[in-house]
Write an enzyme that holds these catalytic residues in place. Structure first.
Site: not given
Ligand code: P6P
Length: 332
Positions: A94-95, A115, A65, A273, A117-118, A71
């Protein structure tokens, strides 16, 4: 008139710790550090439109992404606060493609997954976004943490929560004894208890799904969406999981992201999440499943594992599961 006593997040955590058997204060300290990181992220999110940090960062995360600058900032802030906390021996984000050990505290007893900054695709259109976190006690006893310290079922979470950067900034967390919400008062820089002992309504009339994917969903999910439409329910979908789940938690309803033909395992991530949000939803009296099995019982096999998810008011989740089960019976 005497203002009601303000209960800050720190004070609430300390009080809760008194009810945690053998609590040594490490978990409380970890939660306070996450609260600190969230305040800094909130400050940056709230001024994103004013400085050039809302745009794309011209890099990609492990999922391919586009990563937005905020983020990366949120990711770095959380890692830095957790590294300095001294209570965490490893983090997964997530990053980040793989987990990171915190060498300076490799004997600490907690690992944190988040996560940062979802919903970040909403940043540059000023729609609510969120941070989601899950805290586990490590399984290994000495040396650096391993991936097995992270690959634990959701039932093993010792704490979970989210921060919603919306019209106000809210932090909602649980340690397994009730779900409590705090609203940031920027004038004093404190998260103040605003939603004590949150309980989700047993049912509701709001369903939250990306209806645009209708034709890509399995038969059971489509049948349930037809039921919602024919029952006169309202469709509310922000496309930011924390915002959609927060509304569901407070007002009742169901949020779901079924498997699709292009994503047979679903889109949303299990470990950072669905598991933390499932702990909160269940803690408030709701249900969270993949359409069949309890989210918190799903065995993880890899950090960025995806899962279909149906979570919210228990009666609505059970109804969705019935439609899915009946569709499977017809299919066999
Ligand atoms: P879609 C945001 O990108 C996110 O990860 C969740 O916050 C959100 O619920 C979902 O994806 C939205 O996905 O496919 O509906 O745009």
């Amino acid at each position: 008139m005497m203002q009601n006593k303000i209960i800050s997040l720190d004070e609430h955590i300390i009080r809760s710790q008194r009810n945690l058997p053998y609590a040594s204060g490490e978990l409380s300290s970890l939660l306070r550090d996450i609260g600190l990181a969230s305040k800094i992220v909130s400050r940056e999110v709230n001024k994103a439109g004013l400085v050039d940090i809302a745009g794309r960062a011209d890099v990609e995360n492990q999922s391919g992404d586009d990563v937005q600058k905020l983020d990366m900032l949120a990711n770095d802030l959380l890692i830095s606060c957790l590294r300095n906390s001294g209570e965490c021996c490893g983090i997964a984000s997530e990053e980040e493609e793989d987990f990171k050990t915190i060498d300076t505290h490799k004997f600490s007893k907690y690992v944190v997954l988040f996560d940062p900054l979802d919903g970040s695709s909403n940043i540059d259109v000023n729609v609510s976004i969120g941070t989601i976190f899950a805290i586990y006690r490590r399984k290994t006893f000495d040396g650096e943490c391993t991936k097995y310290d992270f690959l634990q079922k959701g039932v093993k979470q010792v704490a979970a929560g989210y921060v919603l950067y919306g019209s106000s900034t809210m932090l909602v967390y649980t340690t397994g004894r009730g779900v409590n919400g705090f609203t940031l008062d920027p004038s004093i820089g404190e998260f103040c208890l605003s939603h004590p002992n949150i309980e989700i309504p047993k049912s509701g009339k709001v369903y939250s799904v990306n209806q645009g994917n209708y034709n890509k969903y399995p038969r059971g999910a489509r049948a349930y969406i037809d039921h919602c439409m024919n029952s006169g329910y309202s469709l509310r979908y922000i496309g930011s999981m924390v915002a959609d789940v927060h509304r569901t938690l407070i007002k009742g309803g169901i949020f779901f992201y079924p498997a699709t033909k292009s994503k047979p395992e679903g889109k949303l991530r299990l470990l950072y999440e669905c598991n933390p949000l499932a702990m909160l939803i269940e803690g408030a009296g709701g249900k969270a499943s993949n359409g069949r099995d309890r989210i918190l019982e799903i065995e993880p096999h890899e950090l960025h594992q995806r899962t279909p998810v149906f979570m919210g008011s228990p009666e609505m989740v059970e109804e969705a599961e019935t439609y899915i089960r009946e569709a499977e019976l017809v299919a066999t």
